[in-house]
Design an enzyme around this catalytic site. Structure first.
Site, PDB file in Angstrom:
ATOM      1  N   ASP A  48     -18.189   3.500  11.150  1.00  0.00           N
ATOM      2  CA  ASP A  48     -17.898   4.335   9.967  1.00  0.00           C
ATOM      3  C   ASP A  48     -19.611   4.964   9.538  1.00  0.00           C
ATOM      4  O   ASP A  48     -20.422   4.220  10.009  1.00  0.00           O
ATOM      5  CB  ASP A  48     -17.357   3.210   8.687  1.00  0.00           C
ATOM      6  CG  ASP A  48     -17.768   1.791   8.705  1.00  0.00           C
ATOM      7  OD1 ASP A  48     -19.040   1.578   9.334  1.00  0.00           O
ATOM      8  OD2 ASP A  48     -17.330   0.926   8.131  1.00  0.00           O
TER       9      ASP A  48
ATOM     10  N   ASN B 103     -11.793  -7.716   0.596  1.00  0.00           N
ATOM     11  CA  ASN B 103     -10.603  -7.368   0.112  1.00  0.00           C
ATOM     12  C   ASN B 103      -9.704  -6.706   1.419  1.00  0.00           C
ATOM     13  O   ASN B 103      -8.611  -6.399   1.186  1.00  0.00           O
ATOM     14  CB  ASN B 103     -10.536  -5.787  -0.681  1.00  0.00           C
ATOM     15  CG  ASN B 103     -11.378  -4.665  -0.058  1.00  0.00           C
ATOM     16  OD1 ASN B 103     -11.439  -5.062   1.314  1.00  0.00           O
ATOM     17  ND2 ASN B 103     -11.348  -3.598  -0.509  1.00  0.00           N
TER      18      ASN B 103
ATOM     19  N   HIS C  44     -10.545  -5.341   4.281  1.00  0.00           N
ATOM     20  CA  HIS C  44     -10.745  -4.059   4.922  1.00  0.00           C
ATOM     21  C   HIS C  44     -11.378  -4.248   6.287  1.00  0.00           C
ATOM     22  O   HIS C  44     -12.144  -5.255   6.395  1.00  0.00           O
ATOM     23  CB  HIS C  44     -11.650  -2.985   4.258  1.00  0.00           C
ATOM     24  CG  HIS C  44     -12.845  -3.304   4.117  1.00  0.00           C
ATOM     25  ND1 HIS C  44     -13.602  -2.795   2.615  1.00  0.00           N
ATOM     26  CD2 HIS C  44     -13.969  -3.575   4.724  1.00  0.00           C
ATOM     27  CE1 HIS C  44     -14.819  -3.175   2.850  1.00  0.00           C
ATOM     28  NE2 HIS C  44     -15.097  -3.748   3.911  1.00  0.00           N
TER      29      HIS C  44
ATOM     30  N   GLU D 289      -9.570   0.758   3.623  1.00  0.00           N
ATOM     31  CA  GLU D 289      -9.228  -0.230   2.414  1.00  0.00           C
ATOM     32  C   GLU D 289      -7.862  -0.497   2.191  1.00  0.00           C
ATOM     33  O   GLU D 289      -7.161   0.175   2.924  1.00  0.00           O
ATOM     34  CB  GLU D 289      -9.848   0.466   0.955  1.00  0.00           C
ATOM     35  CG  GLU D 289     -11.288   0.914   1.243  1.00  0.00           C
ATOM     36  CD  GLU D 289     -12.179  -0.266   0.875  1.00  0.00           C
ATOM     37  OE1 GLU D 289     -11.965  -1.378   1.327  1.00  0.00           O
ATOM     38  OE2 GLU D 289     -13.272   0.145   0.300  1.00  0.00           O
TER      39      GLU D 289
END
Ligand code: F6R
Length: 268
Positions: A71, A140, A142, A147
């Site tokens: 990313d 979380n 990811h 996400e």
């Protein structure tokens, strides 16, 4: 899914580096050059350090390898020290001796981001696909910057970071407001195309996400859980990150009793 539980972050890095070396060896034996998928953030740093050590010692040759980042932020000026292009250059390419023209990062600086996303998919395809993909896990759940609620079959695209991820990454910036809101990230479908996936996690802050990835239901609410569908996924944890796993003792027993050829020898 194979789960390996090491003592600490350094041992997680040594196991993961051994896995990369094993895949690199098999790829090289087949007369090809390794295509390594890399993550940024803290989780893979011990792995890069172990790999760099072996490269320096002449035990591993990555001079013909290429790397693909997961990313890149959107909105930082080119050359910003926290842009993932720069982070990969500092933490991966230089220490591992990877040629600059073989370092690929999604172009988060492009005027046409949708096109940059499509081009990145093509670059991965042109390289013959990723042999082994290193992954961290967000608190979380990811992976990459996919996400919660990301499509499990998504491809490289623009995503909006959650407030949680921006808070988690604020440590790399002077203030939380400087963490970009957007990114280009490989999709979950893109990541799942890698021939091996290796997820790394250390520390108690990752224990809930690890539990959800390894033992929870497959759900877009925990994007990393898609790895349960991957035929060659290895999860390498330290004791704290593994502390909430119901079957931790089973994973440890299983690894201890693997035949020698299946083990990841921690090279010293
Ligand atoms: C980074 C990336 C993210 C991180 C994750 C964990 O390229 O894709 O998924 O791996 O946010 O970050 P750390 O390792 O810093 O806790």
């Amino acid at each position: 899914m194979d789960v390996i539980i090491g003592r600490d972050d350094a041992e997680v890095g040594a196991y993961a580096a051994a896995k990369v070396a094993k895949v690199a060896h098999a790829v090289q034996q087949a007369g090809k050059n390794l295509v390594l998928g890399v993550a940024t953030g803290s989780s893979p740093l011990a792995t890069y350090a172990a790999l760099a050590e072996w490269v320096r010692a002449g035990k591993l040759d990555l001079s013909q390898a290429s790397v693909f980042a997961l990313d890149e932020y959107v909105g930082l000026p080119e050359g910003h020290p926290e842009s993932y292009r720069e982070v990969i250059r500092r933490t991966v390419a230089e220490p591992l001796g990877i040629r600059p023209d073989r370092v690929h990062v999604p172009d988060g600086f492009a005027a046409d981001l949708q096109r940059a996303a499509r081009d990145y998919e093509q670059e991965i395809k042109d390289a013959g696909g990723v042999d082994v993909q290193l992954l961290g896990i967000g608190s979380n759940g990811h992976i990459g910057f996919n996400e919660p609620t990301s499509s499990l079959s998504s491809r490289t695209r623009i995503k909006t970071l959650t407030p949680q991820t921006r808070r988690d990454n604020a440590r790399f910036f002077e203030s939380p407001e400087q963490v970009p809101q957007h990114c280009l990230t490989q999709g979950l479908g893109t990541i799942m195309d890698a021939r091996h996936c290796v997820l790394l996690a250390a520390g108690a802050a990752k224990a809930d996400a690890v539990k959800a990835v390894v033992e929870g239901p497959i759900s877009a609410m925990c994007p990393g859980s898609v790895l349960q569908l991957h035929p060659k996924a290895t999860v390498i944890l330290d004791a704290a990150a593994a502390s909430k796993l119901e079957l931790a003792a089973y994973y440890q027993d299983m690894y201890a009793n693997l035949p020698a050829w299946q083990r990841l020898d921690v090279l010293s």
